[in-house]
Design an enzyme around this catalytic site. Structure first.
Site, PDB file in Angstrom:
ATOM      1  N   SER A   1     -17.555  -4.997  42.103  1.00  0.00           N
ATOM      2  CA  SER A   1     -16.354  -4.347  42.488  1.00  0.00           C
ATOM      3  C   SER A   1     -15.814  -3.475  41.157  1.00  0.00           C
ATOM      4  CB  SER A   1     -15.242  -5.191  43.146  1.00  0.00           C
ATOM      5  OG  SER A   1     -15.994  -5.830  44.320  1.00  0.00           O
TER       6      SER A   1
HETATM    7  N1  SAH Z   1     -17.328 -10.074  44.094  1.00  0.00           N
HETATM    8  C1  SAH Z   1     -18.482  -9.204  43.885  1.00  0.00           C
HETATM    9  C2  SAH Z   1     -18.771  -7.978  44.798  1.00  0.00           C
HETATM   10  C3  SAH Z   1     -20.042  -8.092  45.521  1.00  0.00           C
HETATM   11  S1  SAH Z   1     -20.312  -7.032  46.675  1.00  0.00           S
HETATM   12  C4  SAH Z   1     -18.593  -8.899  42.293  1.00  0.00           C
HETATM   13  O1  SAH Z   1     -17.364  -8.855  41.635  1.00  0.00           O
HETATM   14  O2  SAH Z   1     -19.614  -8.628  41.961  1.00  0.00           O
HETATM   15  C5  SAH Z   1     -20.239  -8.137  47.987  1.00  0.00           C
HETATM   16  C6  SAH Z   1     -21.240  -9.056  48.008  1.00  0.00           C
HETATM   17  O3  SAH Z   1     -21.077 -10.001  49.413  1.00  0.00           O
HETATM   18  C7  SAH Z   1     -22.579  -8.923  47.795  1.00  0.00           C
HETATM   19  O4  SAH Z   1     -23.220  -9.578  46.879  1.00  0.00           O
HETATM   20  C8  SAH Z   1     -23.217  -9.109  49.367  1.00  0.00           C
HETATM   21  O5  SAH Z   1     -24.937  -9.742  49.321  1.00  0.00           O
HETATM   22  C9  SAH Z   1     -22.349 -10.387  49.909  1.00  0.00           C
HETATM   23  N2  SAH Z   1     -22.436 -10.622  51.249  1.00  0.00           N
HETATM   24  C10 SAH Z   1     -22.523  -9.705  52.118  1.00  0.00           C
HETATM   25  N3  SAH Z   1     -22.382 -10.427  53.541  1.00  0.00           N
HETATM   26  C11 SAH Z   1     -22.254 -11.717  53.283  1.00  0.00           C
HETATM   27  C12 SAH Z   1     -21.959 -12.576  54.073  1.00  0.00           C
HETATM   28  N4  SAH Z   1     -21.963 -12.695  55.236  1.00  0.00           N
HETATM   29  N5  SAH Z   1     -21.716 -13.973  53.376  1.00  0.00           N
HETATM   30  C13 SAH Z   1     -21.789 -14.101  51.823  1.00  0.00           C
HETATM   31  N6  SAH Z   1     -21.939 -13.092  51.079  1.00  0.00           N
HETATM   32  C14 SAH Z   1     -22.169 -11.900  51.686  1.00  0.00           C
END
Ligand code: SAH
Length: 250
Positions: free
Chosen positions: A100
């Site tokens: 993010s």
């Molecule tokens: N907080 C992270 C942002 C990651 S983007 C960072 O700082 O890097 C969002 C993430 O949510 C992705 O890695 C995706 O695989 C995950 N995601 C999507 N759906 C999900 C679910 N149902 N349960 C857990 N993770 C999920």
């Protein structure tokens, strides 16, 4: 030359030239990121002032900002993107996912209103960067990631960086993590079409959840959910955001 004096000459050589060089090189690398990290902090502060009206404040919690100034974001991005690690933008981390934007990470961490005794649930570990920022500010972070490879990489990375107050689980975060509930704060870093009822259930009374709500190909809204002491929830729409979608079977 006697053996002893030869050792002395060698020690002198390594001591005088090689060791300081290594040290200087390491320092130069550290400094390069230090400057970039400071610039990132100034950008976040600017964004906070710019969006002050939406978010209801003109500065973020100093503990969150200190964490943003400490956590090495360059350790959370692929090698090829390290030069851009401190740009105030989301970056690709593989598997179609992103780390993010720093301003959003700081804002969401601030809005949780958590402190050193808090236990937080995070959905969407991704790179683990948001997990690390929270781990700097709270007692324990439980984080769920649906993509096994990303979750395992983040788990290793957090361990390597010395975080002992984070736990990463592979699974669908939609259903929360009942064993550790209720949580003082819940942070969702992928967009959902609605607020998952299991998460509301697992939020402590007086606790806060921060979640992007909306479809994947439209502007989503960052929503703040507050669970009152009587168990009722209140939601507040804060600002338009763009997150990858929450996936899974729900
Ligand atoms: N907080 C992270 C942002 C990651 S983007 C960072 O700082 O890097 C969002 C993430 O949510 C992705 O890695 C995706 O695989 C995950 N995601 C999507 N759906 C999900 C679910 N149902 N349960 C857990 N993770 C999920």
């Amino acid at each position: 030359m006697g053996r002893i004096s030869w050792i002395f000459v060698q020690a002198f050589f390594w001591g005088m030239f090689v060791l300081p060089l290594t040290h200087a090189t390491l320092h130069a690398a550290e400094d390069r990121f230090d400057e970039a990290r400071k610039a990132m902090i100034r950008e976040i502060e600017g964004d906070v002032r710019f969006t002050g009206e939406h978010i209801g404040k003109r500065a973020l919690d100093f503990r969150v900002m200190e964490a943003m100034g400490r956590v090495p974001r360059h350790e959370f991005v692929p090698d090829s993107l390290k030069p851009y690690a401190y740009v105030n933008r989301p970056l690709p981390i593989g598997y179609g996912q992103t780390i993010s934007q720093p301003y959003i990470v700081a804002l969401m961490s601030d809005l949780l209103n958590v402190g050193p005794d808090s236990v937080v649930l995070e959905l969407g570990t991704g790179s683990g960067y948001q997990t690390a920022i929270l781990a700097e500010c709270v007692k324990m972070v439980y984080s769920i990631e649906i993509i096994r490879e990303l979750g395992e990489q983040a788990r290793d990375r957090l361990k390597q960086l010395g975080y002992t107050n984070t736990e990463v689980r592979i699974g669908d975060g939609y259903y929360g993590w009942k064993e550790h509930a209720p949580f003082d704060g819940i942070i969702v870093t992928a967009a959902c079409s609605h607020i998952p009822p299991p998460l509301i259930e697992q939020l402590k009374r007086g606790g806060r959840m921060i979640i992007p709500v909306g479809g994947p190909f439209m502007t989503q809204q960052l929503i703040l959910v507050e669970k009152e002491e009587d168990g009722k929830t209140r939601t507040r729409q804060l600002l338009p955001v763009a997150f990858v979608p929450l996936t899974g079977g729900h």
